[in-house]
Design a protein around this motif. Sequence first.
Motif, PDB file in Angstrom:
ATOM      1  N   TYR A 112      36.549  43.762  46.978  1.00 54.92           N
ATOM      2  CA  TYR A 112      37.451  44.057  45.867  1.00 54.92           C
ATOM      3  C   TYR A 112      37.105  43.181  44.664  1.00 54.92           C
ATOM      4  O   TYR A 112      36.829  41.986  44.801  1.00 54.92           O
ATOM      5  CB  TYR A 112      38.887  43.792  46.329  1.00 54.92           C
ATOM      6  N   GLY A 113      37.131  43.767  43.474  1.00 53.94           N
ATOM      7  CA  GLY A 113      36.712  43.070  42.263  1.00 53.94           C
ATOM      8  C   GLY A 113      37.406  41.742  42.022  1.00 53.94           C
ATOM      9  O   GLY A 113      36.788  40.787  41.545  1.00 53.94           O
ATOM     10  N   LEU A 114      38.694  41.652  42.342  1.00 52.55           N
ATOM     11  CA  LEU A 114      39.429  40.408  42.111  1.00 52.55           C
ATOM     12  C   LEU A 114      39.001  39.295  43.048  1.00 52.55           C
ATOM     13  O   LEU A 114      39.344  38.132  42.826  1.00 52.55           O
ATOM     14  CB  LEU A 114      40.935  40.640  42.248  1.00 52.55           C
ATOM     15  N   LEU A 115      38.250  39.623  44.101  1.00 57.02           N
ATOM     16  CA  LEU A 115      37.818  38.617  45.072  1.00 57.02           C
ATOM     17  C   LEU A 115      36.311  38.354  45.010  1.00 57.02           C
ATOM     18  O   LEU A 115      35.790  37.562  45.793  1.00 57.02           O
ATOM     19  CB  LEU A 115      38.194  39.056  46.495  1.00 57.02           C
ATOM     20  N   GLN A 116      35.620  38.997  44.098  1.00 56.06           N
ATOM     21  CA  GLN A 116      34.168  38.848  44.029  1.00 56.06           C
ATOM     22  C   GLN A 116      33.765  37.507  43.415  1.00 56.06           C
ATOM     23  O   GLN A 116      34.398  37.024  42.478  1.00 56.06           O
ATOM     24  CB  GLN A 116      33.564  39.976  43.195  1.00 56.06           C
ATOM     25  N   THR A 117      32.686  36.931  43.942  1.00 57.07           N
ATOM     26  CA  THR A 117      32.098  35.770  43.297  1.00 57.07           C
ATOM     27  C   THR A 117      31.321  36.243  42.073  1.00 57.07           C
ATOM     28  O   THR A 117      31.000  37.425  41.931  1.00 57.07           O
ATOM     29  CB  THR A 117      31.137  35.026  44.230  1.00 57.07           C
ATOM     30  N   GLU A 118      30.983  35.312  41.208  1.00 49.04           N
ATOM     31  CA  GLU A 118      30.254  35.701  39.994  1.00 49.04           C
ATOM     32  C   GLU A 118      28.885  36.275  40.336  1.00 49.04           C
ATOM     33  O   GLU A 118      28.448  37.260  39.736  1.00 49.04           O
ATOM     34  CB  GLU A 118      30.109  34.492  39.072  1.00 49.04           C
ATOM     35  N   ARG A 119      28.197  35.683  41.306  1.00 53.70           N
ATOM     36  CA  ARG A 119      26.852  36.179  41.637  1.00 53.70           C
ATOM     37  C   ARG A 119      26.919  37.556  42.298  1.00 53.70           C
ATOM     38  O   ARG A 119      26.050  38.407  42.064  1.00 53.70           O
ATOM     39  CB  ARG A 119      26.127  35.181  42.545  1.00 53.70           C
ATOM     40  N   TYR A 120      27.927  37.789  43.118  1.00 53.27           N
ATOM     41  CA  TYR A 120      28.108  39.103  43.746  1.00 53.27           C
ATOM     42  C   TYR A 120      28.412  40.133  42.657  1.00 53.27           C
ATOM     43  O   TYR A 120      27.823  41.229  42.639  1.00 53.27           O
ATOM     44  CB  TYR A 120      29.248  39.015  44.758  1.00 53.27           C
ATOM     45  N   ALA A 121      29.326  39.810  41.756  1.00 55.60           N
ATOM     46  CA  ALA A 121      29.676  40.732  40.672  1.00 55.60           C
ATOM     47  C   ALA A 121      28.458  41.039  39.806  1.00 55.60           C
ATOM     48  O   ALA A 121      28.239  42.187  39.389  1.00 55.60           O
ATOM     49  CB  ALA A 121      30.794  40.136  39.823  1.00 55.60           C
ATOM     50  N   ARG A 122      27.648  40.018  39.534  1.00 55.67           N
ATOM     51  CA  ARG A 122      26.457  40.225  38.710  1.00 55.67           C
ATOM     52  C   ARG A 122      25.480  41.185  39.391  1.00 55.67           C
ATOM     53  O   ARG A 122      24.864  42.044  38.738  1.00 55.67           O
ATOM     54  CB  ARG A 122      25.784  38.883  38.428  1.00 55.67           C
ATOM     55  N   ALA A 123      25.333  41.057  40.706  1.00 49.40           N
ATOM     56  CA  ALA A 123      24.431  41.951  41.437  1.00 49.40           C
ATOM     57  C   ALA A 123      24.961  43.387  41.432  1.00 49.40           C
ATOM     58  O   ALA A 123      24.198  44.343  41.254  1.00 49.40           O
ATOM     59  CB  ALA A 123      24.257  41.458  42.871  1.00 49.40           C
ATOM     60  N   VAL A 124      26.272  43.553  41.600  1.00 49.58           N
ATOM     61  CA  VAL A 124      26.863  44.895  41.605  1.00 49.58           C
ATOM     62  C   VAL A 124      26.748  45.539  40.229  1.00 49.58           C
ATOM     63  O   VAL A 124      26.280  46.669  40.086  1.00 49.58           O
ATOM     64  CB  VAL A 124      28.349  44.828  42.033  1.00 49.58           C
ATOM     65  N   LEU A 125      27.176  44.821  39.210  1.00 43.64           N
ATOM     66  CA  LEU A 125      27.206  45.383  37.860  1.00 43.64           C
ATOM     67  C   LEU A 125      25.810  45.544  37.273  1.00 43.64           C
ATOM     68  O   LEU A 125      25.585  46.384  36.398  1.00 43.64           O
ATOM     69  CB  LEU A 125      28.056  44.496  36.947  1.00 43.64           C
TER      70      LEU A 125
END
Length: 282
Positions: A112-125
């Motif tokens: 879930y987006g509210l629980l993502q780390t910055e590096r995980y979010a960067r890889a997804v986006l």
Amino acid sequence: MVKARDLDPSASPLDYYGSELRRLREAAGLSQPQLGSCVFVTGSLIGQIETTKRVPTRDFSERVDAALGTDGAFSRLVGLVLRSQLPSWFQAYAEMEARANFISTYQCQLVYGLLQTERYARAVLGVEHRERLDELVAARMERQRILSRDNPPALLVVLDEAALYRQIGGPAVMREQLSRLLEFRDSPWLHLQVLPFSVGQHAAVMGSFTLLRFDDDPDLFYSESYDSGHMTANPRVIRERSLGYARLQGTALSREDSATLIARVMEERYGEQPEPDRRAVA
């Protein structure tokens, strides 16, 4: 090249931020390089933010407030600026998410987006948004600030087991992400459960969704497709999805067993790997 004096402060939150930064910097008698020196960035970056070529971060805004003595003006404004960087079809949901008192979500593929780390979010986006990646990551991290409020929303998350195994960004990123999930195991306001593969068909087999509840407004149901979001307060939909969510919680692992599974996957699948033996073979 866009000049700050040509910007319309009413055009967007970013335009307003840039024009205010220039106005208050000049009122303080500082050049762009001088302000940059005060906040540990280049004068060029100050100029880019003043002309909307770059999007400010929260850290930058807090340092500017301290340097210019603006009593938190930029720190308050940057949240609106970052939210404006979200896809237009997502902004309405983000506004409602920030107001919700109770959030229930099922996620079938990703954390879930509210629980993502910055590096995980960067890889997804970064899969499809590399040209605006920094802005989108900053906007996602800004959304997470609702969890650190004095009175955060109650958050119920059912995460499909597939999200633990789908390797996003590599083993190190996944290990960090699963470790982040484990940090919430004793949280009084966040209840995380994993829906195991063994369940088979279930009440949300059609995909991820989120339910938002408010003190004074109707409940909302939200789901999204490839490039659009759907939000409704239809009572029938709310009733059906609320019942479906209750069924998901009933078939998911307990909070404690979910944490055990997350920890096991983190160690077995993403644990520290030994360095390869680089000695020449005789």
